[in-house]
Design a protein around this motif. Sequence first.
Motif, PDB file in Angstrom:
ATOM      1  N   ARG A   1       0.842  -1.218   0.000  1.00 55.35           N
ATOM      2  CA  ARG A   1       0.000   0.000   0.000  1.00 55.35           C
ATOM      3  C   ARG A   1       0.866   1.253   0.000  1.00 55.35           C
ATOM      4  O   ARG A   1       0.597   2.209  -0.708  1.00 55.35           O
ATOM      5  CB  ARG A   1      -0.921  -0.003   1.228  1.00 55.35           C
TER       6      ARG A   1
ATOM      7  N   CYS B   1     -11.451  14.762 -10.186  1.00 53.44           N
ATOM      8  CA  CYS B   1     -11.697  13.311 -10.242  1.00 53.44           C
ATOM      9  C   CYS B   1     -12.417  12.952 -11.539  1.00 53.44           C
ATOM     10  O   CYS B   1     -12.096  11.962 -12.201  1.00 53.44           O
ATOM     11  CB  CYS B   1     -12.524  12.863  -9.033  1.00 53.44           C
TER      12      CYS B   1
ATOM     13  N   SER C   1      -3.445  10.736  -4.340  1.00 53.67           N
ATOM     14  CA  SER C   1      -4.471  10.275  -3.395  1.00 53.67           C
ATOM     15  C   SER C   1      -5.868  10.745  -3.792  1.00 53.67           C
ATOM     16  O   SER C   1      -6.850  10.109  -3.468  1.00 53.67           O
ATOM     17  CB  SER C   1      -4.138  10.774  -1.991  1.00 53.67           C
TER      18      SER C   1
ATOM     19  N   THR D   1      -7.179  11.456  -7.116  1.00 55.41           N
ATOM     20  CA  THR D   1      -7.767  10.855  -8.327  1.00 55.41           C
ATOM     21  C   THR D   1      -7.418   9.372  -8.469  1.00 55.41           C
ATOM     22  O   THR D   1      -8.035   8.666  -9.263  1.00 55.41           O
ATOM     23  CB  THR D   1      -7.235  11.584  -9.576  1.00 55.41           C
ATOM     24  N   GLY D   2      -6.420   8.925  -7.722  1.00 55.85           N
ATOM     25  CA  GLY D   2      -5.973   7.533  -7.853  1.00 55.85           C
ATOM     26  C   GLY D   2      -5.083   7.327  -9.072  1.00 55.85           C
ATOM     27  O   GLY D   2      -4.616   6.219  -9.335  1.00 55.85           O
TER      28      GLY D   2
ATOM     29  N   HIS E   1       1.058   7.055  -6.465  1.00 54.41           N
ATOM     30  CA  HIS E   1      -0.265   7.457  -6.981  1.00 54.41           C
ATOM     31  C   HIS E   1      -0.774   8.710  -6.278  1.00 54.41           C
ATOM     32  O   HIS E   1      -0.424   8.972  -5.139  1.00 54.41           O
ATOM     33  CB  HIS E   1      -1.268   6.305  -6.825  1.00 54.41           C
TER      34      HIS E   1
ATOM     35  N   HIS F   1       2.240   1.843  -3.293  1.00 53.43           N
ATOM     36  CA  HIS F   1       1.198   2.379  -4.177  1.00 53.43           C
ATOM     37  C   HIS F   1       0.977   3.864  -3.905  1.00 53.43           C
ATOM     38  O   HIS F   1       0.906   4.686  -4.825  1.00 53.43           O
ATOM     39  CB  HIS F   1      -0.106   1.589  -3.982  1.00 53.43           C
TER      40      HIS F   1
END
Length: 777
Positions: free
Chosen positions: A338, A401, A347, A349-350, A345, A341
């Motif tokens: 995690r 987003c 946080s 929009t992913g 990445h 990740h």
Amino acid sequence: AFVQSSQRDLGSIAISLYDNTFLAMSYLRSAQNRLLHAEASLQRSNIAEVIDDGRAGVIAALPEAADDLIVAVERAPSQEAQLAAENLTTSLLQLSEKITVLSSTELSASIQDLNSTLDTLVELYAAEGFRQRRSAGQLIEASLRHTWLAIGLSLLIALLITAILTRAIIPPVRAAVAIARAIAGGRFDNEITSNEGSRSETDELLRALATMQASFVELLAAQEASHSGRMEAQLARFDAALSNMVQGLCLFGPDDTLTVVNRRFVEMFGQPAMGCRKEEAFGDPQMARLFALDDHRDSICCDLADGRSFMVTRRAVTGGGWLATYEDLAERRQAEARLVHMAHHDSLTGLPNRAMFREHMTHALGRAQRQAGLAVMLLDLDRFKTVNDTLGHLTGDALLCQVAERLKACTRPADLVVRLGGDEFAIVQEAVAAPEDVSVLAERLVAALAEPFHVEGQQVNTGTSIGIALTHDGLDEANEMLKRADLALYRAKEEGRGTWRFFEPAMNARVVARRQLEQDLRRAVTEEQFQVYYQPVVEAEGGQISGFEALVRWVHPERGMVSPAEFIPLAEELGLIRAIGGWVLRQACSAAAAWPGELKVAVNLSPVQFSGGALVAEVASALKHAGLAPHCLELEITESLLLTDDAAVLATLHELRALGVRIAMDDFGTGYSSLSYLQRFPFDKIKIDQSFVRGLGQDEHCTAIIRAVVGLGKALGMTVNAEGVETAEQLETLRAEGCGEFQGYLFSKPRPSQDVRTMLGSPEYSPASVRPGSVAA
Ligand SMILES: Nc1nc2c(ncn2[C@@H]2O[C@H](COP(=O)(O)O[C@H]3[C@@H](O)[C@H](n4cnc5c(=O)[nH]c(N)nc54)O[C@@H]3COP(=O)(O)O)[C@@H](O)[C@H]2O)c(=O)[nH]1
């Protein structure tokens, strides 16, 4: 008091004795002496037969003796003595009058009579003196008696008071001392009684002790409550810490029995029997492995029969016993994954982030050297700052987003879509055979983001500009490509946004120039390098000037006049527009206040000026400071401000209207849903965008649009202004369509403040009199 009065009486007697009796007697004696001398001299003169000489001595002595007697009368000790002295004085004076007619013998006999009367008088005075002395003696005796009596009485009273006080004070004081001792010794249940309502010192003391005892009791209770509260809070914290540990924990006491397990331990292994030794804690002998650590190995990896692995750590506890913590190794690996990740990445929009972008680029550039080319696209949302400023950051986040979703939907799985930060996105497109492949994607992206978004029940219009960098020499590097894409993006934005541009080497210089412009603009604000120009607004009916539009100019020290079209967007981006806009507003209000009549001044407001909540106060202050009537100020807003149904913007517009200023919708017709904006706020004026005026005679849609806007304006009671009028033909058409007022080079270009009076002084601004080509410079 009695003694004082006696002494006063004694004093009076003594004074009376001296002042009256003794002095009077001395005067009597003096008078007697004078008479005796007179008689003696009379007898001596008889013997010597010089009778006249002796009589002369008597004549001189009698008045003097009478004077002495008068003093004795005045100081007589009693009425009787006074009467006798007065009679004698009268006799003396009578004798004095008859002295010449009396013979020596008669005179001598009379003087002797007087002498004997004087003797009697002296005795009378002496007797009176004696009487006074005796009463003084009696008075002294009485005073002495009374003094002794008073002393005796005083002593008696003092003894009585002492006895009463002793009986009244000592027992309560003793009781108070005993209570104070008991309190000092830690006893707080003493019964303390005092006389209700009494204000005696002892009752006050007892009451104070009762209050002190009650305070101690309260204090102890509070201390106890706070102590147990602290203990409870401490326990709760301890419990919360144990319950929220990600590791399982168990604690064995000094007797090696299980004392504490936390919630995580139970979740991991089930509930053990508490108070047991480690072998008996779980029924399953397999589980005893969990406690199989000895003191020499503080950390081991423990594999259970069910396939789970745990990292077990053991620690000795001060005072005896030990505790062990248990970490699920599978969970640790997941948590690590995690973290990896999250590090790669975004946080919100992913999407992959900048770090991932770099890593990916390293690999992609390697592949690009061997295979087809690679493109890096840099995207920036148009008007995102305005959305954020006017609708708030939550709406901005939600928009980002949705943008991320659309970008992913437009790309292939092999393309990498990245959020670099803020409203900046990047796309890495691999296997690019030709630039056209990239243009196709860029076009798709621009079109996708130009579609309205629906965020939290509101429609939001944005768009994107894209800068593109392609691999070209096989020596590319991630940062360099990003920089080139950035330069291309600048160009795309400069060229009107909603478009894309490939990087060209010449762009470098332009970006350097733009950076210079940014610096210059910041300095321009501090040094107020601006001027306000004014363009007349001409009424269709009568051709009079009804007011002026204020248009800012930047007088650059080296470049000369810089157009607002160039620096206003930059000022908005750099957050300088509030300062510039405020300055223009104040200048325009002051200028208009000096114009004759009721001429209006129109001031352009940037959407950014609506954020921050200070606009209404700023407008009110500018009006007040300039002394301009509010209805003479017209604020022009653009459709971009009303991109969404933002309640705060509408509230601000209503507050401005409440001040009495007029609100105009500028550049009408260029937005996405211009007509709907008119529903949201009752504008005073609509200004048809110049592009429609320019299209008159060339594009029939323009005429149709102008006709529709004029009709709408009339229906809604709004003035319709046509701006950018350059030709007499345009003017005629606009007049025929029913426009209420005009602005444009046909009448005058915007001109400095000092030219306003000249423009007003011109014979006529009547459209009929303005010939095409006669534009004021
Ligand atoms: N927020 C603020 N914006 C401002 C301010 N001052 C100006 N502006 C905005 O900048 C844009 C460019 O303005 P400018 O270069 O001054 O251009 C204005 C006129 O000069 C021009 N114009 C007027 N008549 C004609 C014409 O006949 N032909 C022609 N080609 N141009 C003409 O149009 C501009 C007026 O635009 P508008 O405001 O829409 O009425 C512009 O968008 C300004 O709004 C400021 O202080 N604050």
